[in-house]
Design an enzyme around this catalytic site. Sequence first.
Site, PDB file in Angstrom:
ATOM      1  N   ASP A  39      -2.329 -19.019   3.345  1.00 27.39           N
ATOM      2  CA  ASP A  39      -3.015 -19.498   3.005  1.00 27.39           C
ATOM      3  C   ASP A  39      -3.534 -20.883   3.696  1.00 27.39           C
ATOM      4  O   ASP A  39      -5.095 -21.158   3.895  1.00 27.39           O
ATOM      5  CB  ASP A  39      -2.589 -20.045   1.553  1.00 27.39           C
ATOM      6  CG  ASP A  39      -0.799 -20.328   1.763  1.00 27.39           C
ATOM      7  OD1 ASP A  39      -0.801 -20.065   2.575  1.00 27.39           O
ATOM      8  OD2 ASP A  39      -0.193 -21.419   1.192  1.00 27.39           O
ATOM      9  N   TYR A  58       1.066  -1.246   0.241  1.00 27.84           N
ATOM     10  CA  TYR A  58       0.088   0.245   0.133  1.00 27.84           C
ATOM     11  C   TYR A  58       0.991   1.049  -0.197  1.00 27.84           C
ATOM     12  O   TYR A  58       0.787   2.379   0.266  1.00 27.84           O
ATOM     13  CB  TYR A  58      -0.627  -0.031   1.320  1.00 27.84           C
ATOM     14  CG  TYR A  58      -1.785  -1.232   1.244  1.00 27.84           C
ATOM     15  CD1 TYR A  58      -1.829  -2.765   0.866  1.00 27.84           C
ATOM     16  CD2 TYR A  58      -3.107  -0.704   1.098  1.00 27.84           C
ATOM     17  CE1 TYR A  58      -2.766  -3.623   0.999  1.00 27.84           C
ATOM     18  CE2 TYR A  58      -4.452  -1.870   0.788  1.00 27.84           C
ATOM     19  CZ  TYR A  58      -3.777  -2.920   0.844  1.00 27.84           C
ATOM     20  OH  TYR A  58      -4.653  -4.036   0.941  1.00 27.84           O
ATOM     21  N   ASP A  95      -5.855  -6.594   5.120  1.00 29.03           N
ATOM     22  CA  ASP A  95      -6.844  -6.411   4.179  1.00 29.03           C
ATOM     23  C   ASP A  95      -8.104  -7.046   3.913  1.00 29.03           C
ATOM     24  O   ASP A  95      -8.886  -7.724   4.207  1.00 29.03           O
ATOM     25  CB  ASP A  95      -6.477  -5.499   2.940  1.00 29.03           C
ATOM     26  CG  ASP A  95      -7.170  -5.025   3.128  1.00 29.03           C
ATOM     27  OD1 ASP A  95      -9.091  -4.547   3.045  1.00 29.03           O
ATOM     28  OD2 ASP A  95      -7.510  -3.435   1.389  1.00 29.03           O
ATOM     29  N   LYS A 140       3.955 -15.060   4.583  1.00 30.09           N
ATOM     30  CA  LYS A 140       4.418 -15.976   3.399  1.00 30.09           C
ATOM     31  C   LYS A 140       5.553 -15.914   3.357  1.00 30.09           C
ATOM     32  O   LYS A 140       6.083 -16.008   2.560  1.00 30.09           O
ATOM     33  CB  LYS A 140       3.642 -15.440   2.676  1.00 30.09           C
ATOM     34  CG  LYS A 140       2.767 -15.971   1.026  1.00 30.09           C
ATOM     35  CD  LYS A 140       2.431 -16.757   0.574  1.00 30.09           C
ATOM     36  CE  LYS A 140       2.638 -18.364   0.069  1.00 30.09           C
ATOM     37  NZ  LYS A 140       1.564 -19.617  -0.112  1.00 30.09           N
TER      38      LYS A 140
END
Length: 336
Positions: free
Chosen positions: A204, A124, A228, A171
């Site tokens: 995930d 962002y 988000d 991740k």
Amino acid sequence: MTHTFTLIEGDGIGPEVSAAVVRILAAAGVEIEWDRQDAGAVALEQTGETIPPALLESIRRHKVALKGPLATPVGTGHTSANVALRKTLDLYANLRPSRNMPGVPSRYHHVDLIIVRENTEDLYSGLEHEVVPGVVESLKIVTERASTRIARFAFEYARREGRRRVTAVHKANIMKLGDGLFLECVRRVAAGYPDIPFDERIVDALCLDLVVKPETLDVLVLPNLYGDIVSDLCAGLVGGLGVVGSANLGEDAAVFEAVHGSAPDLAGRNLANPTALLLAAIMMLRHVGEGARADLIARALDRVMQSGQVRTRDLGGDASTTEFTDAVCREVGKAT
Ligand code: NAI
């Protein structure tokens, strides 16, 4: 005591849900002077800026704002006023509790999740460019400073609120440097909170756990993008975007808002559910030391939801925004 807060009504259903919340807070006897300011597309038209200096000055002066949703054009047009506001005021922590509310229809029960989302960097940062035609680079920024302070926020919150566990979401198996740094910072902070159980999940795998056994998770601390996405998933676990509030918190200011957007399909039709913004306002009252009135409004809201007689359409009822607001005000009135 009379408080003065900034009020940004926002776009689409923003003015309707803001008016509902302002009425409910007044019914509960909270004395608030609202300093009304524009942001987003409306402000852009009038001042040439999506977050004009008068708005920033108002929030810096009053330190607290309640904000309706702001529409952001997809692909082209002005950059997100929401993102700009969070960055300019350094509102580094986005706190989103997702809990089952009594009487609100939902696939899941016993969900009580707290999302702590880093709010200022990651993808962002707005740093994108076209390298050559057909190739775009979007930069993901991760810093030790921002990762450490969001981790600290999460552990402090967990300790203060007596939570069960903090889970770092990442991740780092793929983004070894970027998410690796985030994870390393959370681990370092976790070591200073031996009283709070800590674990880690790849984003995930976390999503799988969230839809299979959400009751096993508690406080989640995430970089901006995963935060988000995962927070809307969490809203879905407890009844949807209409029933989750959020706080954007910094050292010097706090902006409270619903997690949903401007719902252009409902705008001006008196159909929107004001619950999410009301939950944000309840968080706001706790933030400014009005815990008793926050509890009073929360109990009134729970009673209306539990009775199930007055429900907006998103929750399967046929009540208008005004009818729902009247019902909450009546319950608040019984308790004051
Ligand atoms: P949205 O949240 O506005 O709407 C998604 C769906 O949820 C729609 O079907 C809508 O009718 C429904 N919905 C949302 N809030 C509701 C409420 N209070 N009561 C009943 N139903 C409700 O998401 P969408 O359509 O993706 O975004 C619309 C605009 O809002 C976009 O311009 C987007 O950028 C902006 N947005 C702003 C946010 C903010 O200001 N914090 C957050 C999310 C989106």
